[in-house]
Design a protein around this motif. Structure first.
Motif, mmCIF file in Angstrom:
data_model
loop_
_atom_site.group_PDB
_atom_site.id
_atom_site.type_symbol
_atom_site.label_atom_id
_atom_site.label_comp_id
_atom_site.label_asym_id
_atom_site.label_seq_id
_atom_site.Cartn_x
_atom_site.Cartn_y
_atom_site.Cartn_z
ATOM 1 N N ASP A 98 0.888 -1.172 0.000
ATOM 2 C CA ASP A 98 0.000 0.000 0.000
ATOM 3 C C ASP A 98 0.926 1.223 0.000
ATOM 4 O O ASP A 98 1.584 1.493 1.007
ATOM 5 C CB ASP A 98 -0.832 -0.095 1.298
ATOM 6 C CG ASP A 98 -1.872 0.977 1.446
ATOM 7 O OD1 ASP A 98 -1.944 1.886 0.612
ATOM 8 O OD2 ASP A 98 -2.618 0.920 2.452
ATOM 9 N N TRP A 99 1.010 1.939 -1.128
ATOM 10 C CA TRP A 99 2.088 2.924 -1.315
ATOM 11 C C TRP A 99 1.645 4.349 -1.007
ATOM 12 O O TRP A 99 0.565 4.780 -1.418
ATOM 13 C CB TRP A 99 2.616 2.851 -2.752
ATOM 14 C CG TRP A 99 3.278 1.533 -3.035
ATOM 15 C CD1 TRP A 99 2.700 0.417 -3.568
ATOM 16 C CD2 TRP A 99 4.632 1.177 -2.741
ATOM 17 N NE1 TRP A 99 3.620 -0.614 -3.633
ATOM 18 C CE2 TRP A 99 4.817 -0.169 -3.136
ATOM 19 C CE3 TRP A 99 5.724 1.862 -2.188
ATOM 20 C CZ2 TRP A 99 6.036 -0.838 -2.991
ATOM 21 C CZ3 TRP A 99 6.935 1.195 -2.056
ATOM 22 C CH2 TRP A 99 7.087 -0.147 -2.456
ATOM 23 N N LEU A 100 2.532 5.094 -0.359
ATOM 24 C CA LEU A 100 2.258 6.496 -0.013
ATOM 25 C C LEU A 100 3.465 7.362 -0.387
ATOM 26 O O LEU A 100 4.611 7.002 -0.082
ATOM 27 C CB LEU A 100 1.997 6.609 1.503
ATOM 28 C CG LEU A 100 1.655 8.012 2.002
ATOM 29 C CD1 LEU A 100 0.262 8.433 1.531
ATOM 30 C CD2 LEU A 100 1.716 8.077 3.527
ATOM 31 N N GLY A 120 -2.359 5.439 2.132
ATOM 32 C CA GLY A 120 -2.978 6.147 1.017
ATOM 33 C C GLY A 120 -4.096 5.396 0.315
ATOM 34 O O GLY A 120 -4.534 5.815 -0.759
ATOM 35 N N HIS A 121 -4.594 4.282 0.891
ATOM 36 C CA HIS A 121 -5.581 3.450 0.184
ATOM 37 C C HIS A 121 -5.117 3.223 -1.254
ATOM 38 O O HIS A 121 -5.822 3.523 -2.210
ATOM 39 C CB HIS A 121 -6.969 4.103 0.206
ATOM 40 C CG HIS A 121 -7.704 3.814 1.475
ATOM 41 N ND1 HIS A 121 -8.090 2.540 1.832
ATOM 42 C CD2 HIS A 121 -8.086 4.626 2.473
ATOM 43 C CE1 HIS A 121 -8.698 2.594 3.017
ATOM 44 N NE2 HIS A 121 -8.694 3.833 3.432
ATOM 45 N N ASN A 122 -3.924 2.724 -1.381
ATOM 46 C CA ASN A 122 -3.293 2.645 -2.698
ATOM 47 C C ASN A 122 -2.547 1.313 -2.830
ATOM 48 O O ASN A 122 -1.328 1.265 -2.827
ATOM 49 C CB ASN A 122 -2.330 3.836 -2.845
ATOM 50 C CG ASN A 122 -1.617 3.831 -4.163
ATOM 51 O OD1 ASN A 122 -2.214 3.555 -5.203
ATOM 52 N ND2 ASN A 122 -0.333 4.106 -4.130
ATOM 53 N N SER A 161 -2.150 13.800 -0.709
ATOM 54 C CA SER A 161 -2.420 14.873 -1.675
ATOM 55 C C SER A 161 -2.195 14.422 -3.116
ATOM 56 O O SER A 161 -2.658 15.063 -4.038
ATOM 57 C CB SER A 161 -1.519 16.074 -1.377
ATOM 58 O OG SER A 161 -0.171 15.722 -1.613
ATOM 59 N N LEU A 162 -1.456 13.323 -3.304
ATOM 60 C CA LEU A 162 -1.072 12.930 -4.665
ATOM 61 C C LEU A 162 -1.673 11.602 -5.084
ATOM 62 O O LEU A 162 -1.752 10.665 -4.286
ATOM 63 C CB LEU A 162 0.446 12.761 -4.753
ATOM 64 C CG LEU A 162 1.324 13.984 -4.938
ATOM 65 C CD1 LEU A 162 2.760 13.549 -5.178
ATOM 66 C CD2 LEU A 162 0.852 14.836 -6.099
ATOM 67 N N GLN A 163 -2.074 11.508 -6.336
ATOM 68 C CA GLN A 163 -2.444 10.218 -6.932
ATOM 69 C C GLN A 163 -1.155 9.440 -7.201
ATOM 70 O O GLN A 163 -0.102 10.034 -7.436
ATOM 71 C CB GLN A 163 -3.171 10.438 -8.265
ATOM 72 C CG GLN A 163 -4.506 11.146 -8.133
ATOM 73 C CD GLN A 163 -5.509 10.307 -7.358
ATOM 74 O OE1 GLN A 163 -5.571 9.098 -7.547
ATOM 75 N NE2 GLN A 163 -6.244 10.946 -6.467
ATOM 76 N N PHE A 164 -1.254 8.112 -7.234
ATOM 77 C CA PHE A 164 -0.042 7.297 -7.344
ATOM 78 C C PHE A 164 0.742 7.546 -8.643
ATOM 79 O O PHE A 164 1.959 7.706 -8.623
ATOM 80 C CB PHE A 164 -0.392 5.816 -7.227
ATOM 81 C CG PHE A 164 0.830 4.938 -7.168
ATOM 82 C CD1 PHE A 164 1.797 5.111 -6.197
ATOM 83 C CD2 PHE A 164 1.013 3.920 -8.099
ATOM 84 C CE1 PHE A 164 2.926 4.302 -6.135
ATOM 85 C CE2 PHE A 164 2.137 3.101 -8.048
ATOM 86 C CZ PHE A 164 3.096 3.294 -7.065
ATOM 87 N N GLU A 165 0.032 7.598 -9.793
ATOM 88 C CA GLU A 165 0.772 7.766 -11.062
ATOM 89 C C GLU A 165 1.530 9.083 -11.086
ATOM 90 O O GLU A 165 2.637 9.165 -11.622
ATOM 91 C CB GLU A 165 -0.181 7.696 -12.261
ATOM 92 C CG GLU A 165 -0.529 6.269 -12.616
ATOM 93 C CD GLU A 165 -0.650 6.024 -14.122
ATOM 94 O OE1 GLU A 165 -0.066 6.778 -14.918
ATOM 95 O OE2 GLU A 165 -1.343 5.055 -14.478
ATOM 96 N N GLU A 166 0.904 10.109 -10.472
ATOM 97 C CA GLU A 166 1.535 11.423 -10.403
ATOM 98 C C GLU A 166 2.794 11.353 -9.535
ATOM 99 O O GLU A 166 3.870 11.833 -9.909
ATOM 100 C CB GLU A 166 0.502 12.358 -9.758
ATOM 101 C CG GLU A 166 0.686 13.834 -9.955
ATOM 102 C CD GLU A 166 -0.385 14.603 -9.149
ATOM 103 O OE1 GLU A 166 -0.147 15.779 -8.886
ATOM 104 O OE2 GLU A 166 -1.425 14.008 -8.751
ATOM 105 N N GLY A 167 2.666 10.722 -8.365
ATOM 106 C CA GLY A 167 3.799 10.604 -7.443
ATOM 107 C C GLY A 167 4.911 9.758 -8.048
ATOM 108 O O GLY A 167 6.100 10.076 -7.904
#
Ligand code: NAD
Ligand code: TYD
Length: 352
Positions: A221-223, A249-251, A310-316
Motif C-alpha cells: 500500500d504505497w504512499l 494512502g488506500h493505494n 495529496s497525490l495520486q499514485f501515477e503522479e507521485g
C-alpha cells in the motif's frame, strides 16, 4: 511557541523530507538532526536547508545513552521525533542483530534519555515513527486498524514492534508523553536504491535485471513520502498524547502490476520503445517469510486530524522517476562502495 526538536534519522529517506518541511515551515523551531550516517544516511539529501539558521546536524548514535543524554542537556531538547532505524527487510533477514541493537536498544535509549531529562515537566512530546509491518500479513481482504493485534514476522518488523511496545510501556509506566504512527510503504525522491521502487528505477536505467521475488503477487500500500511528512506534522501538532495513528494512502498494488507501470513510464521518459524495460523482469527465489499483503485503514487520522494524501499514485511515481533521472549523481554516490558490494553478493551469479 519555540521548540528544540531532536529529529533522529534525518539524513535518511523519510527523515530528510520531514526535516526540510519543519525547517522551512517552522522558523521558530530549532531542528536538531541526529544521525549516525550509516549506509542509508546521506547529508546530500539536505543540501537545500543545510545553511538555514534553525537547522543543526549532530553526528551520533542513538544507542549511545551518555551521548544522547548530553545532547538533551546541551540543546535543551523539548521534543523528539524518532525515525532513526535499520529499515530494510532483506537486510534484517541476513543480519538481524543490528536491527535489534538500533531499533530496540536505540529506541529504549532515547526513551530513557527523554525520561531522565524531562521528568514530569509538562510541554514535551516523544513521537515514535513506526510501520504497518508490525501488524503482520493480510489475506486478500481486510485492513490494518490501530487496534489490530501485533503479529510481526520479519526481524525488521519484530524489532519495530518491540520498539513500539517500549514506547507505550514508557507512557504507561512513567507517564512519558508519547504519540505513535504506523505508516504503509513510502516512495519518492531520496529513497535508498535497495527498496523496490528506487532499486528498479536504477536497474532500468542501467539495463540490469529486475529481480521480482516469487510470483510478484504480494501487495503493498504505497504512499508518497511528502504526504507521510505532512501526516507526521499533523500528528505532532494535533495528535493526542498516548494515541496511535495509522497512515496510508488506500493505494494497494500487486508488485508485478506496479513494476509493469514503472517499466511503461520509464520507457516513455527514456525514449525507449514500449516493452523494452519489461524484458528485464526476472523472477527470483521468494523472500523468506515474505508477507503477502499490507493495507492500512487511515480513517482515524482523516476523521480526527483532517489529513489525506495529496497525490495520486501515477503522479507521485512520475515525479519520483523524474527526480531520479535528474539526480543520477546522487544515485551513483549512494550506490558506490559498500552498498554495491552488498548488492552484488546478494544476487551473485543470478543477475545480469
Ligand atoms: P532509512 O533507512 O532511509 O534511514 C534511516 C536513517 O537512520 C539513516 O539516515 C541512518 O543513518 C539513520 N540511523 C541508522 N542507525 C542509526 C543509529 N544507530 N543512530 C542514529 N542514526 C541511525 O529509513 P526510512 O525509510 O527513512 O525510515 C525512517 C523511519 O520510518 C524508520 O523508523 C522506519 O521504520 C519508518 N518507516 C519507514 C517506511 C518506509 O516505507 N520507508 C514506512 C513506514 C515507517
Ligand atoms: P521493499 O521495498 O523491500 O519494502 P517492504 O518489504 O518493506 O514492503 O519491498 C516491497 C515489495 O517488493 C515486497 O513485497 C518485496 C518486493 N521486492 C521484490 O520483489 N524485489 C526486490 O528486489 C525488492 C527489494 C522487493
Amino acid at each position: 511557541m519555540g521548540k528544540n526538536i531532536l529529529i533522529t534519522g534525518g539524513a535518511g529517506f523519510i527523515g530528510s523530507h520531514l526535516i526540510k518541511l519543519f525547517v522551512q515551515k517552522y522558523p521558530n523551531y530549532q531542528i536538531y538532526n541526529l544521525d549516525a550516517l550509516t549506509y542509508a544516511g546521506n547529508l546530500e539529501s539536505l543540501k537545500d536547508i543545510e545553511s538555514a539558521d534553525n537547522y543543526h546536524f549532530i553526528h551520533g548514535d542513538i544507542t549511545d545513552l551518555d551521548f544522547i543524554g548530553q545532547c538533551f542537556k546541551k540543546h535543551a531538547i523539548s521534543d523528539v521525533i524518532h525515525l532513526a532505524a535499520e529499515s530494510h527487510v532483506d537486510r534484517s533477514i541476513s543480519d538481524p542483530l543490528i536491527f535489534i541493537k538500533t531499533n530496540v536498544l536505540g529506541t529504549a535509549s532515547l526513551l530513557q534519555a527523554a525520561r531522565d531529562n524531562w521528568g514530569s515537566q509538562p510541554g514535551h512530546l516523544f513521537y515514535h515513527v513506526s510501520t504497518d509491518e508490525v501488524y503482520g500479513s493480510l489475506g486478500e481482504k481486510g485492513f490494518f486498524y490501530e487496534d489490530t493485534a501485533y503479529d510481526p514476522r520479519s526481524p525488521y518488523s519484530a524489532s519495530k514492534a518491540s520498539s513500539d511496545h517500549f514506547v507505550r510501556a514508557f507512557h504507561h509506566t512513567y507517564g512519558l508523553p508519547v504519540v505513535l504512527s504506523n505508516c504503509s510503504n513510502n516512495y519518492g525522491p531520496h529513497q535508498f536504491p535497495e527498496k523496490l521502487i528506487p532499486l528498479f528505477i536504477n536497474n532500468i536505467l542501467e539495463k540490469k535485471s529486475l529481480p521480482v521475488y516469487g510470483k510478484g503477487v504480494n501487495v503493498r500500500d504505497w504512499l508518497y513520502v511528502v504526504d507521510h511528512a505532512r501526516a507526521i506534522d499533523n500528528i505532532f501538532h494535533k495528535g493526542s498524547v498516548g494515541e496511535t495513528y495509522n497512515i496510508g494512502g488506500h493505494n494497494e498494488w500487486r508488485n508485478i502490476d506496479l513494476i509493469k507501470l514503472l517499466c511503461k513510464l520509464m520507457d516513455q521518459k527514456l525514449g525507449r520503445s514500449p516493452g523494452t524495460s519489461e524484458k528485464l523482469i526476472t523472477y527470483v527465489k521468494d523472500r523468506a517469510g515474505h508477507d503477502m499483503r499490507y493495507a492500512i485503514d487511515a480513517s482515524k487520522i482523516k476523521k480526527e486530524l483532517g489529513w489525506e494524501p495529496s497525490l495520486q499514485f501515477e503522479e507521485g511515481l512520475s515525479l519520483t522517476i523524474d527526480w531520479y533521472l535528474e539526480n543520477k549523481d546522487w544515485l551513483e554516490n549512494v550506490t558506490s562502495g559498500s552498498y554495491r558490494d552488498y548488492y552484488e553478493k546478494m544476487y551473485e551469479g543470478k543477475l545480469t
